[in-house]
Design a protein around this motif. Structure first.
Motif, short mmCIF file in Angstrom:
data_model
loop_
_atom_site.label_atom_id
_atom_site.label_comp_id
_atom_site.label_asym_id
_atom_site.label_seq_id
_atom_site.Cartn_x
_atom_site.Cartn_y
_atom_site.Cartn_z
N CYS A 71 10.27 -9.28 0.13
CA CYS A 71 11.63 -8.76 -0.03
C CYS A 71 11.63 -7.27 -0.34
O CYS A 71 12.46 -6.52 0.18
N ASN A 72 10.69 -6.83 -1.18
CA ASN A 72 10.59 -5.40 -1.50
C ASN A 72 10.18 -4.58 -0.28
O ASN A 72 10.73 -3.51 -0.02
N ILE A 73 9.21 -5.08 0.46
CA ILE A 73 8.72 -4.35 1.64
C ILE A 73 9.80 -4.24 2.70
O ILE A 73 10.01 -3.16 3.27
N LEU A 74 10.51 -5.33 2.96
CA LEU A 74 11.51 -5.35 4.04
C LEU A 74 12.91 -4.95 3.58
O LEU A 74 13.80 -4.79 4.40
N ASP A 134 9.25 1.43 -1.61
CA ASP A 134 9.77 2.69 -1.07
C ASP A 134 9.17 2.94 0.32
O ASP A 134 8.09 2.46 0.64
N MET A 135 9.90 3.66 1.12
CA MET A 135 9.50 3.91 2.51
C MET A 135 8.21 4.73 2.59
O MET A 135 7.39 4.50 3.47
N ILE A 136 8.01 5.65 1.66
CA ILE A 136 6.80 6.49 1.68
C ILE A 136 5.54 5.63 1.51
O ILE A 136 4.57 5.80 2.24
N SER A 137 5.56 4.68 0.58
CA SER A 137 4.40 3.81 0.37
C SER A 137 4.11 2.97 1.60
O SER A 137 2.95 2.78 1.98
N LEU A 138 5.16 2.47 2.24
CA LEU A 138 5.00 1.68 3.45
C LEU A 138 4.44 2.53 4.58
O LEU A 138 3.47 2.17 5.25
N TYR A 139 5.03 3.72 4.77
CA TYR A 139 4.58 4.62 5.83
C TYR A 139 3.13 5.05 5.62
O TYR A 139 2.32 5.03 6.55
N VAL A 168 0.56 -1.76 -2.58
CA VAL A 168 1.16 -0.44 -2.39
C VAL A 168 2.47 -0.56 -1.61
O VAL A 168 3.49 -0.02 -2.00
N MET A 169 2.44 -1.32 -0.51
CA MET A 169 3.65 -1.49 0.31
C MET A 169 4.77 -2.15 -0.49
O MET A 169 5.94 -1.83 -0.31
N ALA A 170 4.40 -3.08 -1.38
CA ALA A 170 5.39 -3.85 -2.13
C ALA A 170 6.09 -3.03 -3.21
O ALA A 170 7.03 -3.51 -3.84
#
Length: 134
Positions: free
Chosen positions: A37-40, A115-120, A110-112
């Motif tokens: 849920c956090n990632i998406l 924030d978009m920066i961590s995912l990117y 990290v992705m979880a």
């Protein structure tokens, strides 16, 4: 006259298919519901509905959510190019990583953060491992 740039609108079918694919991948990566849920950037109820085999359910997502789905699909594609065995394709995101960026955390952790920066940046680091194989 200034040019107006519009984000591509996605159909409900495209949103639903993308979300279901991303949720399935995250589940195979052993992400918790909270992490997914956090990632998406979706609610728990949307997450639950996306996992149900209901052909009539559909969802509208915004451009940010669709970009998050795109990162998950692209990370998955990079992992499939890097590894031949499913254990690594699906296990790598939950393994501790001692790369300077991850600093002992798993890419999934990290992705979880949500924030978009961590995912990117997670995508960028994982994608760079394939060394221009496409």
């Amino acid at each position: 006259m200034a040019a107006v740039i519009q984000a591509q609108a996605f159909t409900k079918d495209q949103c639903t298919a993308g979300l279901r694919a991303a949720v399935n991948i995250l589940e195979k990566w052993q992400a918790t519901t909270e992490q997914s849920c956090n990632i998406l950037r979706i609610s728990r109820s949307t997450h639950v509905r996306a996992k149900l085999p209901n052909d009539t359910w559909s969802v509208s997502l915004d451009a940010d959510q669709m970009q998050r789905i795109s990162f998950i699909l692209n990370i998955h594609a990079a992992l499939r190019l890097l590894f031949d065995n499913p254990e690594n394709v699906y296990g790598f995101p939950s393994m501790a990583n001692h790369n300077e960026f991850f600093n002992g955390r798993s890419p999934l952790e990290v992705m979880a953060q949500g924030d978009m920066i961590s995912l990117y940046e997670s995508f960028r680091r994982i994608d760079s491992l394939r060394g221009a194989q496409w």
